[in-house]
Design a protein around this motif. Sequence first.
Motif, PDB file in Angstrom:
ATOM      1  N   THR A 103      -7.847   4.833   5.400  1.00 64.34           N
ATOM      2  CA  THR A 103      -8.052   3.479   5.904  1.00 64.34           C
ATOM      3  C   THR A 103      -9.015   3.531   7.079  1.00 64.34           C
ATOM      4  OG1 THR A 103      -6.067   3.727   7.293  1.00 64.34           O
ATOM      5  CG2 THR A 103      -5.804   2.585   5.187  1.00 64.34           C
ATOM      6  N   LEU A 106       0.822  -1.209   0.000  1.00 62.93           N
ATOM      7  CA  LEU A 106       0.000   0.000   0.000  1.00 62.93           C
ATOM      8  C   LEU A 106       0.859   1.263   0.000  1.00 62.93           C
ATOM      9  CD1 LEU A 106      -2.731   1.403   0.172  1.00 62.93           C
ATOM     10  CD2 LEU A 106      -2.650   1.100   2.662  1.00 62.93           C
ATOM     11  N   LEU A 162      -9.513   0.016   2.652  1.00 63.51           N
ATOM     12  CA  LEU A 162      -9.103   1.300   2.087  1.00 63.51           C
ATOM     13  C   LEU A 162     -10.314   1.946   1.431  1.00 63.51           C
ATOM     14  CD1 LEU A 162      -6.539   3.071   1.601  1.00 63.51           C
ATOM     15  CD2 LEU A 162      -6.413   2.007  -0.659  1.00 63.51           C
ATOM     16  N   GLN A 180      -1.426  -5.059   1.008  1.00 67.00           N
ATOM     17  CA  GLN A 180      -1.273  -4.980  -0.441  1.00 67.00           C
ATOM     18  C   GLN A 180      -2.598  -4.771  -1.163  1.00 67.00           C
ATOM     19  OE1 GLN A 180       0.728  -8.851  -0.813  1.00 67.00           O
ATOM     20  NE2 GLN A 180       2.608  -7.780  -1.406  1.00 67.00           N
ATOM     21  N   LEU A 191      -7.955  -4.642   1.925  1.00 63.67           N
ATOM     22  CA  LEU A 191      -6.492  -4.681   1.940  1.00 63.67           C
ATOM     23  C   LEU A 191      -6.046  -6.119   2.181  1.00 63.67           C
ATOM     24  CD1 LEU A 191      -5.649  -1.452   3.957  1.00 63.67           C
ATOM     25  CD2 LEU A 191      -5.423  -1.820   1.495  1.00 63.67           C
TER      26      LEU A 191
END
Length: 342
Positions: free
Chosen positions: A282, A215, A288, A251, A338
Amino acid sequence: MNRFAYTRQDHLIRGIVLPIFVLILNSILLESIYWHDWRLFIITTAISSFIYYFHWFTNNAIALWIHRLYPSYHQFALRALVSYILVSCSSSTITFVIFQLYKLVGYTLVYERQVWAFGFVLGVVILVASIYEGTNALEQWKKYFIESESLKKAQLQSQLEVLKNQVNPHFLFNSLNSLGSLIEEDPKQASRFLDELSSVYRYLLRTNDQDLVELHTEIQFIQSYFNLLHTRHGSSLQLVMDIDPSFHQHQIPPLTLQLLVENAVKHNIILPDQELVVQIRTDENGELLVSNNLQRKKVRVLSNGVGLNNILTKYRMLGQASPRIEEQDGQFMVTLPLILQA
């Protein structure tokens, strides 16, 4: 022709089932005298054991032929039916031969006992064939499932590569259009835009072969990308970010944020008195949230469908939960799961 064995335990099964089968069959045929006359016991046990031992191989050869005739996993029912018919016929024939051999050596068989013996033989043969066919079908299903999953994974990977290849020319095309407009309007801004474009495109090329990026890396990229947009739109376009550092190692698929920001810019009015604000933050659930205020353009924007569909498809292909897309209180929001890989 190699002997057909449904399972690796074929020898063990034969060694256990066959002796018990012979003892029960002879008990049905000869009743209690079978256990009290040692001569009768030895002779009949030897005859039936010898014949049924080799008959087991006959049934295995039949099964081998049937499996070669109907090899597909989807032909299980037909294969089982043909197997039942043929092994029943062969076993009935062998049992009849044993009856005649018993008579030749001087033993009288009661007709009713022969009928019971035939029923017992057929029942055991069907049971054993069912166990073997079921075991074989399970092994075939496992193999079919593994091959199917491997093929599905390969197909999804291929589709994912297609999606990646769609993003590059799409991004480049839009960027060059913006650069073309700036060259006419403001050459100095166009020069700065070109520098930023070079930096951004290096990232795009570097992540093209990756399914996921961290991220914090994507955030750094989107800041550079936003500089490109800010060069053209100025303060009319705002980016607000609130990213919890604890999620930096999580990620997402590369270029996801770029597609969402680009989607917001494409479909909404951006003017000094109508600022477009894009927020990226977030939440406590490890998601996210990317949102923007809705002020849609009155003129319909031509879309080639790369944006949101691309993101949804990427998450699906990666086996992840689908992003949520919502419109409420004048806001357009996309919630992205995420991913934290072990």
